[in-house]
Design a protein around this motif. Structure first.
Motif, PDB file in Angstrom:
ATOM      1  N   SER A  30     -12.007  73.641   4.770  1.00 57.53           N
ATOM      2  CA  SER A  30     -10.757  73.669   5.520  1.00 57.53           C
ATOM      3  C   SER A  30     -10.946  74.526   6.769  1.00 57.53           C
ATOM      4  O   SER A  30     -11.674  75.506   6.749  1.00 57.53           O
ATOM      5  CB  SER A  30      -9.640  74.252   4.650  1.00 57.53           C
ATOM      6  OG  SER A  30      -8.451  74.417   5.390  1.00 57.53           O
ATOM      7  N   ILE A  31     -10.282  74.139   7.850  1.00 54.99           N
ATOM      8  CA  ILE A  31     -10.290  74.926   9.079  1.00 54.99           C
ATOM      9  C   ILE A  31      -8.879  75.389   9.372  1.00 54.99           C
ATOM     10  O   ILE A  31      -7.951  74.569   9.405  1.00 54.99           O
ATOM     11  CB  ILE A  31     -10.849  74.117  10.265  1.00 54.99           C
ATOM     12  CG1 ILE A  31     -12.283  73.663   9.966  1.00 54.99           C
ATOM     13  CG2 ILE A  31     -10.821  74.959  11.540  1.00 54.99           C
ATOM     14  CD1 ILE A  31     -12.896  72.810  11.064  1.00 54.99           C
ATOM     15  N   ASN A  32      -8.733  76.657   9.572  1.00 57.34           N
ATOM     16  CA  ASN A  32      -7.425  77.251   9.851  1.00 57.34           C
ATOM     17  C   ASN A  32      -7.171  77.205  11.354  1.00 57.34           C
ATOM     18  O   ASN A  32      -7.469  76.208  12.011  1.00 57.34           O
ATOM     19  CB  ASN A  32      -7.392  78.672   9.298  1.00 57.34           C
ATOM     20  CG  ASN A  32      -5.987  79.154   9.033  1.00 57.34           C
ATOM     21  OD1 ASN A  32      -5.020  78.560   9.502  1.00 57.34           O
ATOM     22  ND2 ASN A  32      -5.862  80.235   8.304  1.00 57.34           N
ATOM     23  N   ALA A  33      -6.652  78.246  11.893  1.00 51.70           N
ATOM     24  CA  ALA A  33      -6.382  78.279  13.331  1.00 51.70           C
ATOM     25  C   ALA A  33      -7.692  78.286  14.121  1.00 51.70           C
ATOM     26  O   ALA A  33      -8.716  78.799  13.666  1.00 51.70           O
ATOM     27  CB  ALA A  33      -5.562  79.507  13.684  1.00 51.70           C
ATOM     28  N   THR A 101     -15.210  77.480   3.206  1.00 48.77           N
ATOM     29  CA  THR A 101     -16.285  76.587   2.765  1.00 48.77           C
ATOM     30  C   THR A 101     -16.094  76.095   1.334  1.00 48.77           C
ATOM     31  O   THR A 101     -16.924  75.341   0.818  1.00 48.77           O
ATOM     32  CB  THR A 101     -17.651  77.271   2.889  1.00 48.77           C
ATOM     33  OG1 THR A 101     -17.615  78.495   2.131  1.00 48.77           O
ATOM     34  CG2 THR A 101     -17.967  77.590   4.338  1.00 48.77           C
ATOM     35  N   SER A 102     -14.997  76.512   0.693  1.00 47.72           N
ATOM     36  CA  SER A 102     -14.723  76.037  -0.662  1.00 47.72           C
ATOM     37  C   SER A 102     -13.230  76.082  -0.923  1.00 47.72           C
ATOM     38  O   SER A 102     -12.459  76.593  -0.109  1.00 47.72           O
ATOM     39  CB  SER A 102     -15.460  76.902  -1.688  1.00 47.72           C
ATOM     40  OG  SER A 102     -14.792  78.145  -1.844  1.00 47.72           O
ATOM     41  N   SER A 103     -12.846  75.580  -2.076  1.00 45.86           N
ATOM     42  CA  SER A 103     -11.425  75.542  -2.449  1.00 45.86           C
ATOM     43  C   SER A 103     -10.854  76.928  -2.694  1.00 45.86           C
ATOM     44  O   SER A 103      -9.651  77.093  -2.831  1.00 45.86           O
ATOM     45  CB  SER A 103     -11.248  74.675  -3.700  1.00 45.86           C
ATOM     46  OG  SER A 103     -12.013  75.207  -4.773  1.00 45.86           O
ATOM     47  N   LEU A 104     -11.705  77.933  -2.715  1.00 44.98           N
ATOM     48  CA  LEU A 104     -11.197  79.309  -2.825  1.00 44.98           C
ATOM     49  C   LEU A 104     -10.472  79.731  -1.556  1.00 44.98           C
ATOM     50  O   LEU A 104      -9.744  80.721  -1.559  1.00 44.98           O
ATOM     51  CB  LEU A 104     -12.366  80.273  -3.109  1.00 44.98           C
ATOM     52  CG  LEU A 104     -13.066  80.106  -4.450  1.00 44.98           C
ATOM     53  CD1 LEU A 104     -14.263  81.060  -4.545  1.00 44.98           C
ATOM     54  CD2 LEU A 104     -12.103  80.359  -5.603  1.00 44.98           C
ATOM     55  N   ARG A 105     -10.712  78.978  -0.459  1.00 40.68           N
ATOM     56  CA  ARG A 105     -10.043  79.230   0.833  1.00 40.68           C
ATOM     57  C   ARG A 105     -10.232  80.677   1.305  1.00 40.68           C
ATOM     58  O   ARG A 105      -9.285  81.322   1.754  1.00 40.68           O
ATOM     59  CB  ARG A 105      -8.559  78.884   0.747  1.00 40.68           C
ATOM     60  CG  ARG A 105      -8.312  77.401   0.531  1.00 40.68           C
ATOM     61  CD  ARG A 105      -6.828  77.060   0.553  1.00 40.68           C
ATOM     62  NE  ARG A 105      -6.606  75.641   0.326  1.00 40.68           N
ATOM     63  CZ  ARG A 105      -6.551  74.724   1.291  1.00 40.68           C
ATOM     64  NH1 ARG A 105      -6.697  75.089   2.546  1.00 40.68           N
ATOM     65  NH2 ARG A 105      -6.345  73.459   1.006  1.00 40.68           N
ATOM     66  N   ALA A 106     -11.470  81.142   1.170  1.00 41.37           N
ATOM     67  CA  ALA A 106     -11.802  82.450   1.742  1.00 41.37           C
ATOM     68  C   ALA A 106     -12.238  82.193   3.178  1.00 41.37           C
ATOM     69  O   ALA A 106     -13.395  81.855   3.437  1.00 41.37           O
ATOM     70  CB  ALA A 106     -12.912  83.107   0.939  1.00 41.37           C
TER      71      ALA A 106
END
Length: 121
Positions: A30-33, A101-106
């Protein structure tokens, strides 16, 4: 694991336009801002524009009405459309993104290598 690569810089006359791209690759969940920054010779790096994960944008006053930031989430790419360029816009432009880089969303911050924009008067 994650790379950001800017492209689209170059030399343009005052009043001209350029479109910068920043493509993210690697292990991306996922990519945030995402932010576009620039750094002119002898000056500090400054924030130019940001776009959130759901498309909300913000601009520095110096580029409002001239620059437009957008993103294509399917391509993990963000763009910076720059119009009515001025010599004062001359700088190296960098993108910065918060990437998980993973579903942990770190989320972790990543920088691209920069692309030179030179505006001649």
């Amino acid at each position: 694991q994650v790379q950001l690569v800017e492209s689209g810089g170059g030399l343009v006359q005052a009043g001209g336009s350029l479109r910068l791209s920043c493509a993210a690759s690697g292990r991306i969940f996922s990519i945030n801002a995402i932010g576009w920054y620039r750094q002119a010779p002898g000056k500090q790096r400054e924030l130019v524009a940001t776009i959130s994960s759901d498309g909300i944008t913000n601009y520095d006053d110096s580029v409002k009405g001239r620059f437009t930031v957008s993103r294509d989430n399917a391509k993990n790419t963000v763009y910076l459309e720059m119009n009515s360029l001025e010599p004062e816009d001359t700088a190296v432009y960098y993108c910065n993104a918060g990437v998980a880089t993973s579903s942990l969303r770190a989320y972790r911050n990543y920088w691209g290598q920069g692309t030179q924009v030179t505006v001649s008067s």
